[in-house]
Design an enzyme around this catalytic site. Structure first.
Site, mmCIF file in Angstrom:
data_model
loop_
_atom_site.group_PDB
_atom_site.id
_atom_site.type_symbol
_atom_site.label_atom_id
_atom_site.label_comp_id
_atom_site.label_asym_id
_atom_site.label_seq_id
_atom_site.Cartn_x
_atom_site.Cartn_y
_atom_site.Cartn_z
ATOM 1 C CG ASP A 63 -34.886 5.414 35.005
ATOM 2 O OD1 ASP A 63 -33.938 4.803 35.933
ATOM 3 O OD2 ASP A 63 -34.837 6.612 34.961
ATOM 4 C CG HIS A 70 -32.082 9.362 36.119
ATOM 5 N ND1 HIS A 70 -32.432 7.584 35.663
ATOM 6 C CD2 HIS A 70 -30.869 9.313 36.222
ATOM 7 C CE1 HIS A 70 -31.607 7.040 35.878
ATOM 8 N NE2 HIS A 70 -30.524 7.782 36.235
HETATM 9 P P1 NAD Z 1 -16.664 8.222 34.013
HETATM 10 O O1 NAD Z 1 -15.964 8.935 35.094
HETATM 11 O O2 NAD Z 1 -16.352 6.869 33.536
HETATM 12 O O3 NAD Z 1 -16.785 9.319 32.513
HETATM 13 C C1 NAD Z 1 -16.944 10.451 32.646
HETATM 14 C C2 NAD Z 1 -16.107 11.246 31.569
HETATM 15 O O4 NAD Z 1 -16.463 12.591 31.703
HETATM 16 C C3 NAD Z 1 -14.655 11.167 31.792
HETATM 17 O O5 NAD Z 1 -13.804 10.854 30.592
HETATM 18 C C4 NAD Z 1 -13.942 12.691 32.075
HETATM 19 O O6 NAD Z 1 -12.669 12.875 31.602
HETATM 20 C C5 NAD Z 1 -15.183 13.282 31.223
HETATM 21 N N1 NAD Z 1 -15.369 14.582 31.616
HETATM 22 C C6 NAD Z 1 -15.350 15.161 33.045
HETATM 23 N N2 NAD Z 1 -15.433 16.591 33.061
HETATM 24 C C7 NAD Z 1 -15.516 16.885 31.656
HETATM 25 C C8 NAD Z 1 -15.642 18.167 31.100
HETATM 26 N N3 NAD Z 1 -15.443 19.356 31.718
HETATM 27 N N4 NAD Z 1 -15.615 18.051 29.535
HETATM 28 C C9 NAD Z 1 -15.830 16.958 28.988
HETATM 29 N N5 NAD Z 1 -15.467 15.727 29.568
HETATM 30 C C10 NAD Z 1 -15.308 15.712 30.916
HETATM 31 O O7 NAD Z 1 -18.223 8.401 34.265
HETATM 32 P P2 NAD Z 1 -19.327 7.495 33.464
HETATM 33 O O8 NAD Z 1 -19.524 6.272 34.442
HETATM 34 O O9 NAD Z 1 -19.215 7.630 32.258
HETATM 35 O O10 NAD Z 1 -20.615 8.480 34.139
HETATM 36 C C11 NAD Z 1 -20.808 9.741 33.491
HETATM 37 C C12 NAD Z 1 -21.880 10.402 33.974
HETATM 38 O O11 NAD Z 1 -23.323 9.558 33.518
HETATM 39 C C13 NAD Z 1 -22.145 10.402 35.637
HETATM 40 O O12 NAD Z 1 -22.729 11.680 36.062
HETATM 41 C C14 NAD Z 1 -23.289 9.400 35.751
HETATM 42 O O13 NAD Z 1 -23.659 9.572 37.046
HETATM 43 C C15 NAD Z 1 -24.272 9.527 34.829
HETATM 44 N N6 NAD Z 1 -24.902 8.456 34.364
HETATM 45 C C16 NAD Z 1 -26.381 8.743 34.108
HETATM 46 C C17 NAD Z 1 -27.272 7.632 33.815
HETATM 47 C C18 NAD Z 1 -28.621 8.056 33.130
HETATM 48 O O14 NAD Z 1 -29.208 7.068 33.622
HETATM 49 N N7 NAD Z 1 -28.837 9.327 33.101
HETATM 50 C C19 NAD Z 1 -26.652 6.369 33.834
HETATM 51 C C20 NAD Z 1 -25.614 5.957 34.268
HETATM 52 C C21 NAD Z 1 -24.659 7.099 34.546
HETATM 53 C C1 LMR Z 2 -28.357 4.864 37.076
HETATM 54 O O1 LMR Z 2 -29.439 4.889 36.987
HETATM 55 O O2 LMR Z 2 -27.463 3.769 36.901
HETATM 56 C C2 LMR Z 2 -27.497 6.039 36.744
HETATM 57 O O3 LMR Z 2 -28.297 7.255 37.343
HETATM 58 C C3 LMR Z 2 -26.137 6.078 37.504
HETATM 59 C C4 LMR Z 2 -26.360 5.949 39.428
HETATM 60 O O4 LMR Z 2 -25.635 6.870 39.784
HETATM 61 O O5 LMR Z 2 -27.052 5.313 39.796
#
Ligand code: NAD
Ligand code: LMR
Length: 348
Positions: free
Chosen positions: A183, A210
């Protein structure tokens, strides 16, 4: 090597620094969810840092390949891959920091009317258990580590992490962080675009939570000071609040932000590692246990130190517009927090 093109980034304190970390140390850092869209580029950035001595990559799929690939890079961090729950204790043993992008992202089902209406809260059903299981393992195998949770919904996954650590009697509020750095990164970029500034020199604190309207950019505290008329300020604030959805829509079913999140996650990890190494004046915003507002968790600028949060710097002086945003965020924030807390309380 990437470090040759590394450039300074602005921290919330407005201090420029090398992105891959300013000094050398030997921290063992685990990435949980290391094979995913965020996990892979985040691991690449961590592998490139002189702050990391050992990189422990854990996932339920593909980690041997990701680890083998990264291990060929000519930097000193030793890379090890761990696959599946039985290898999780070994992955966590001795870790000083755990970064957690495990779980499902917003990836709308193209066949349903739910296409772009999905919220981060819709991820709770799957990710609450993922985060509870992984943080339970952290509490057992590296209770002293800094825990940096990226998995959504952050407004609930941090209360989950806290309750799990409390249940196991190893809770330290100064070491549990909901990573909201993306953010701040977005706010800096969008303000710089609007005002024709270098984004690396812009620093906007973003407070609250967030998700949607709980994301509260403090443009009045931007460094350098910027003047933005009210109609543009409203639009800018909404763009920052909905920037995650902007990416979800643009990816059209292929997931949510990954590359910018890897950058933001690495920025937060390097700031924390720098502070753990004794660097002074390191400030980042994160979603943490807080007494700054009526919400029991709230993101504000934090002074980081050797043991995590050294001092919560609070909200600072808000404009009337920002005060209204804080008031409007409260009910959603408190409901998401309670949902996370109840999940752990009701769990066997
Ligand atoms: P993705 O599906 O590409 O990757 C997630 C990974 O987690 C996969 O490799 C999967 O195998 C693994 N996984 C699932 N369950 C698991 C477990 N029990 N133990 C270990 N690994 C496990 O998803 P992504 O795009 O990398 O996003 C991951 C998370 O981050 C999502 O929840 C998304 O919403 C979040 N996210 C948060 C922010 C933020 O600003 N905080 C920003 C973007 C995404
Ligand atoms: C973001 O801000 O990009 C993450 O929290 C992923 C989402 O679902 O928006």
């Amino acid at each position: 090597m990437l470090s040759r093109v590394a450039r300074p980034v602005a921290t919330a304190a407005g201090l420029g620094r090398s992105f891959s970390g300013s000094s050398q140390c030997n921290a063992k850092v685990a990435v949980l969810g290391a094979s995913g869209g965020i996990g892979q580029p985040l691991s690449l950035l961590l592998k490139n840092s002189p702050l990391v001595g050992e990189l422990s990559l854990y996932d339920i799929a593909h980690t041997p390949g990701v680890a083998a690939d990264l291990s060929h890079i000519e930097t000193r961090a030793k890379v090890t891959g761990y696959l599946g729950a039985e290898q999780l204790p070994a992955a966590l043993k001795g870790c000083e920091m755990v970064v957690m992008p495990a779980g499902v992202p917003r990836k709308p089902d193209l066949c349903t009317a739910h296409l772009f209406g999905m919220t981060r809260d819709d991820l709770f059903t799957t990710n609450a258990s993922v985060v509870a299981d992984l943080t339970e393992a952290c509490a057992r195998h590296c209770p002293e580590a800094m825990i940096c949770v990226i998995s959504n919904p952050v407004n609930s996954t941090i209360p989950i992490t806290t309750e799990v650590f409390k249940k196991l009697g190893v809770y330290n509020p100064n070491k549990i962080f909901g990573v909201s750095t993306l953010d701040i990164v977005r706010a800096n970029t969008f303000v710089a675009e609007l005002k024709g500034l270098d984004p690396a020199r812009v620093s906007v604190p973003v407070i609250g939570g967030h998700a949607g309207k709980t994301i509260i950019p403090l443009i009045s505290q931007c460094n350098p000071k910027v003047e933005i008329p009210q109609d543009k300020l409203q639009a800018l604030t909404e763009r920052i609040q909905e920037a995650g959805t902007e990416v979800v829509k643009a990816k059209a079913g292929a997931g949510s932000a990954t590359l910018s999140m890897a950058y933001a996650g690495a920025r937060f990890a390097f700031s924390l590692l720098d502070a753990m190494n004794g660097k002074e004046g390191v400030v980042e915003c994160a979603f943490v246990r807080s007494e700054e507002t009526e919400s029991p968790y709230f993101s504000t600028p934090l002074l980081l130190g050797k043991n995590g949060i050294e001092k919560n710097l609070g909200l600072g002086k808000l404009s009337a517009f920002e005060e209204k945003l804080v008031a409007e965020a409260m009910s959603e924030l408190k409901a998401s927090i309670k949902k996370g807390e109840d999940f752990v309380k009701n769990r066997k």
